[in-house]
Design an enzyme around this catalytic site. Structure first.
Site, PDB file in Angstrom:
ATOM      1  N   ARG A   1      35.580  49.131 -18.053  1.00  0.00           N
ATOM      2  CA  ARG A   1      34.172  49.274 -18.443  1.00  0.00           C
ATOM      3  C   ARG A   1      33.527  50.386 -17.634  1.00  0.00           C
ATOM      4  NH1 ARG A   1      32.197  42.954 -19.257  1.00  0.00           N
ATOM      5  NH2 ARG A   1      33.882  42.410 -20.724  1.00  0.00           N
TER       6      ARG A   1
ATOM      7  N   ARG B   1      31.533  43.689  -9.620  1.00  0.00           N
ATOM      8  CA  ARG B   1      31.416  44.625 -10.751  1.00  0.00           C
ATOM      9  C   ARG B   1      32.354  45.798 -10.523  1.00  0.00           C
ATOM     10  NH1 ARG B   1      27.113  43.513 -14.141  1.00  0.00           N
ATOM     11  NH2 ARG B   1      25.595  42.044 -13.295  1.00  0.00           N
TER      12      ARG B   1
ATOM     13  N   GLU C   1      27.852  34.430 -12.529  1.00  0.00           N
ATOM     14  CA  GLU C   1      28.609  34.334 -13.783  1.00  0.00           C
ATOM     15  C   GLU C   1      30.093  34.596 -13.562  1.00  0.00           C
ATOM     16  OE1 GLU C   1      29.431  36.855 -17.830  1.00  0.00           O
ATOM     17  OE2 GLU C   1      27.584  37.264 -16.719  1.00  0.00           O
TER      18      GLU C   1
ATOM     19  N   SER D   1      31.811  33.842 -19.938  1.00  0.00           N
ATOM     20  CA  SER D   1      30.815  33.834 -21.003  1.00  0.00           C
ATOM     21  C   SER D   1      31.537  33.471 -22.290  1.00  0.00           C
ATOM     22  CB  SER D   1      30.152  35.206 -21.125  1.00  0.00           C
ATOM     23  OG  SER D   1      29.069  35.175 -22.028  1.00  0.00           O
TER      24      SER D   1
ATOM     25  N   ARG E   1      36.752  37.846 -10.381  1.00  0.00           N
ATOM     26  CA  ARG E   1      35.628  37.008  -9.936  1.00  0.00           C
ATOM     27  C   ARG E   1      36.112  35.633  -9.483  1.00  0.00           C
ATOM     28  NH1 ARG E   1      29.974  38.323 -13.060  1.00  0.00           N
ATOM     29  NH2 ARG E   1      30.136  40.596 -12.909  1.00  0.00           N
TER      30      ARG E   1
END
Length: 425
Positions: free
Chosen positions: A261, A276, A348, A351, A390
């Site tokens: 990303r 991130r 988070e 999702s 994560r």
């Protein structure tokens, strides 16, 4: 992608759904484009009808030796041919304009999705687990990581900001987490393992909704392909441009892949550590089903992700996202947030979204309901089961010891050769 017929049937409802997303009314403009498209099609059809009639009249005129009338009619037919080409081109242009406008709009939220503009409007559904009571002040993984093998400086030297090299115990723990997750999802939760392409075409990225709006968030190769931002792209597009029997459903697939990303969060946010990254690994869950089963499939998928956290004994909470915080393609989303003692808050880690038929329309993915002649669009769902980096962060912070070492969770020890603790790399 939205169905213009549904917008035509309930323009006020369509605009109300967009309003929950914070998007201005669009129905009137879309219907105006559709009216132009339909008018040009009608013009072309009328011209075709007249052309057929004139062709028959030419034959009658020639049979009657009326050459003047025949020549006049032939001139009319030639003119009609040119006008039809213009109408067809205008209809195609109007259709493309309408398609582009529809493709730029997000999915409509489900009626059960709460109002809200951002994460402050999300609603907590439940909590699981009790955060550990430490006898010392727990550290952040970014501070603990270098001694364990998280080489942030090495990653930056090799590739730049937001890349990390994993070494020694950290690398092995990261690999163990990915394998454990994949094994759990395939052997216990009924997802079939897939090893998908990491490079995809424009059509695939459009199908899952990253194009055209989010091109700047992706990495593109020099030959025009895209590095996948998530295996959702590859896995969901396995059903594109196909028609399935209802007995083939549901289809559940999973993959452990690198993800890439370009967009990695707001400037200055989460610049430290693994939260991130431009490159990370994730176990993706994708389900494809008939519309009447998608809500139950959404709950099932979310429980599959929660089961990983529970097996690792990581405290978490489930959040129902408000309309303003949902992703572009989702109609309803649960976020799972894991407790990070180093940050003293939930973050988070997964999702899980039900996209309804939004992606299926973009991919032209259908099924044939049993006992019916026609076809209907499938419903697609996707979720993280889980993001490996994560989860590594969560394990390091929740299982840290005062000496800086990390205890290996029980379920991971078979994947670690029996190691019970990792220390300095």
């Amino acid at each position: 992608m939205h169905d213009i017929r549904a917008i035509r049937d309930d323009p006020a409802g369509f605009d109300a759904g967009l309003a929950k997303r914070g998007v201005a009314p669009q129905a009137a403009a879309l219907l105006a484009m559709d009216e132009v498209r339909r008018a040009r099609i009608a013009d072309a059809q009328a011209l075709q009808t007249r052309r057929n009639e004139a062709s028959k009249e030419i034959g009658k005129a020639k049979a009657a030796k009326d050459e003047a009338t025949a020549e006049s009619l032939m001139a009319e037919v030639a003119g009609i041919k040119d006008r039809m080409a213009d109408c067809d081109a205008a209809a195609q242009q109007a259709a493309a304009q309408l398609a582009d406008a529809l493709a730029a709009l997000p999915n409509l939220p489900d009626a059960t999705v709460p109002e809200g503009a951002d994460e402050d409007g999300n609603v907590e559904q439940k909590r699981w687990g009790t955060p550990r009571a430490f006898a010392f002040t727990p550290g952040d993984h970014a501070d603990l990581g270098p001694a364990l093998g998280l080489d942030f400086e090495g990653g930056a030297r090799v590739a730049g900001a937001r890349f990390t090299v994993l070494r020694g115990g950290a690398a092995r723990l990261h690999r163990a987490l990915g394998q454990f997750m994949l094994d759990r999802q395939t052997t216990e939760n009924g997802y079939a393992e897939v090893a998908p392409p990491l490079l995809v075409r424009d059509e695939a990225v459009f199908g899952t909704g990253q194009l055209p709006k989010f091109a700047e968030d992706l990495f593109r190769t020099t030959d025009g392909r895209w590095l996948i931002p998530t295996a959702e792209v590859s896995l969901t597009n396995l059903v594109r441009e196909q028609i399935f029997a209802e007995t083939d459903l549901p289809m559940r697939v999973t993959a452990l892949t690198p993800c890439f990303r370009s967009e990695a969060g707001a400037a200055g946010r989460d610049t430290r550590g693994l939260i991130r990254q431009h490159q990370f690994e994730k176990v993706e869950l994708v389900a494809v089903c008939a519309p009447e089963h998608s809500d139950a499939e959404h709950e099932r998928m979310t429980r599959a992700a929660e089961g990983i956290l529970e097996a690792l004994n990581l405290p978490y909470r489930r959040m129902l996202l408000c309309a303003g915080d949902m992703g572009f393609t989702a109609r309803r989303t649960y976020d799972l947030e894991v407790w990070l003692p180093g940050q003293q808050r939930y973050r988070e880690i997964s999702s899980c979204s039900n996209c309804g038929d939004f992606q299926a329309r973009r991919m032209d993915a259908r099924y044939r309901p049993a006992g019916e002649k026609g076809t209907a669009f499938l419903h697609t769902l996707n979720g993280s089961g889980l993001a490996v980096g994560r989860t590594l962060v969560a394990v390091i912070e929740n299982y840290q010891e005062e000496d800086g070492s990390v205890t290996v969770p029980d379920v991971l020890r078979p994947y670690m050769g029996g190691l019970t603790r990792i220390g300095a790399a």
